[in-house]
Design an enzyme around this catalytic site. Structure first.
Site, PDB file in Angstrom:
ATOM      1  N   TYR A 101      -8.139  12.389 -27.262  1.00 58.23           N
ATOM      2  CA  TYR A 101      -8.088  13.261 -26.083  1.00 58.23           C
ATOM      3  C   TYR A 101      -6.719  13.118 -25.425  1.00 58.23           C
ATOM      4  CZ  TYR A 101      -8.914  14.870 -21.298  1.00 58.23           C
ATOM      5  OH  TYR A 101      -8.816  15.521 -20.109  1.00 58.23           O
ATOM      6  N   GLU A 189      -5.105  20.623 -21.620  1.00 54.61           N
ATOM      7  CA  GLU A 189      -5.989  19.593 -22.163  1.00 54.61           C
ATOM      8  C   GLU A 189      -6.217  19.840 -23.648  1.00 54.61           C
ATOM      9  OE1 GLU A 189      -9.911  18.078 -20.154  1.00 54.61           O
ATOM     10  OE2 GLU A 189     -10.466  19.530 -21.696  1.00 54.61           O
TER      11      GLU A 189
END
Ligand code: GDP
Ligand code: MN
Length: 388
Positions: A101, A189
């Site tokens: 991530y 993101e």
């Protein structure tokens, strides 16, 4: 303005981030053609402005045309958290070894940018964030200093990324930061950022929120066809001098003064509904302004009822009433309008409304009762028996 995944990926690509080849498709036939060009296996991905698509059945691998046809058919029209899937992104499938991530966002309380990286990316990231916040490595970045390669390398190491992924991930962080800053994003993101079985680091999902106020220095946004329907409406409203913000709910709101408009949004939530927008007609709610406001709200397909909450001080309620009557004559308003008019010339206003005798308008005496009525109307299924 939130981008859907494939728009976000196209944005990333401008900044040199490694994304997989893919094509958008609006029908099963288009999906078949796209997959044929890309070559199997492919991933079929719902393009909606919400996360958690994987868990909702909106992301599926297809090894051949039969599987693709089945998945594309199932995902088109799927309801993911209230968003109906109308577009797919067909992407060449990646062999994943690890899911990580990475993101940049603004930490308003620290007044700095915040990078977050985790070795435990994927569809469970929310659970990781809640149960094991230590698994997410954070780094504040001062915009005056920028992000150095050394700092990026230190961050991915601290996040515990596998050694073979670190260099690629650090390079991606540098490009992602550039995209975030130069691209005027409020959020970028990547989840998952993957290490492939071939040892490459790639971007498999993209969430990008652009700062609408920076649109004037990004002519490419219009070219990229990334203006959302809500943004278009916000522009229309702005061109008519209205202060309008699109929200997620189903009750359209018109009020005079930002304070009253905010309170109206709150009262609608308090009685169990949700506002479709915030619209402040300001201190000059004359006939034309009211007609414009109704026209803008009428253009929002998620609006099921309209709540007009006006307190007449300088604004005259009779002008507001005339504006509503005029709008009803000029525009085909598809929702019922619940009206709470109080203050200057309210009596005259009610006379005007009563004379109109339109079954589109319902008058209520208080803000609370008007909100209740509007929420009630918004929850009644439309003529097609569902959302408009
Ligand atoms: P989200 O659930 O809305 O965040 O959608 P994502 O794009 O993140 O996809 C969800 C999950 O699908 C990912 O975490 C991956 O595990 C899986 N996935 C997505 N693309 C691929 C791919 O190319 N190959 C494989 N094997 N899995 C994928
Ligand atoms: Mn994801």
């Amino acid at each position: 303005m939130d981008l859907v995944e494939y728009q976000g990926k196209q944005y990333f690509a401008r900044y040199g981030l490694p994304i997989s080849p893919g094509e958008a498709a609006d029908t099963v036939a288009e999906a078949q053609a796209a997959a044929g060009r890309l070559g199997y296996p492919v991933v079929v991905k719902a393009q909606v402005q919400t996360g958690g698509r994987g868990k909702a059945g909106g992301v599926k691998l297809a090894a051949n045309e039969a599987e693709l046809t089945e998945h594309a058919g199932n995902i088109l029209g799927l309801d993911i958290k209230g968003h109906i899937v109308r577009r797919l992104w067909i992407e060449k499938a990646t062999d994943i070894a690890k899911e990580y991530y990475a993101s940049f966002t603004l930490d308003r309380s620290a007044k700095l940018h915040l990078a977050m990286v985790s070795a435990r990316g994927g569809v469970e990231i929310e659970t990781v964030a809640e149960e094991d916040p230590e698994a997410i490595a954070r780094l504040h970045v001062n915009p005056l200093d920028g992000l150095s390669m050394e700092a990026a390398a230190e961050l991915v190491e601290r996040a515990g990324l596998d050694p073979e992924a670190r260099e690629g991930a650090a390079e991606i962080l540098i490009k992602l930061y550039e995209c975030y800053i130069d691209g005027d994003a409020d959020l970028v993101e990547i989840n998952p950022l993957v290490l492939t079985t071939d040892g490459e680091v790639r971007v498999l999902d993209a969430k990008v929120t652009l700062d609408d106020d920076a649109a004037f220095r990004h002519p490419e946004w219009a070219e990229m066809d990334i203006m959302s329907e809500a943004t278009e409406r916000e522009r229309l409203a702005k061109s008519k001098g209205l202060s309008y913000i699109a929200l997620d709910g189903s009750v359209g709101i018109i009020a005079n003064g930002a304070g009253l408009a905010m309170s109206t949004v709150d009262v609608v939530s308090q009685v169990g509904g949700s506002a479709a927008n915030f619209l402040d007609v300001g201190g000059a709610a004359d006939v034309q302004v009211m007609a414009n406001a109704l026209e803008v709200i009428n253009g929002d397909p998620s609006v099921r009822s309209i709540l007009v909450n006006i307190f007449g001080g300088i604004v005259r309620c009779d002008d507001v009433a005339r504006g509503i009557v005029k709008a009803l004559e000029e525009v085909d308003i598809s929702s019922q309008i619940v009206l709470r008019l109080d203050g200057t010339n309210a009596v005259e206003a009610h006379r005007i409304i009563d004379e109109t005798a339109s079954d589109k308008i319902i008058s209520e005496g208080t803000m609370l009762s008007a909100a209740r009525r509007a929420v009630e109307l918004a929850s009644v299924p439309g003529p097609e028996g569902g959302a408009k």
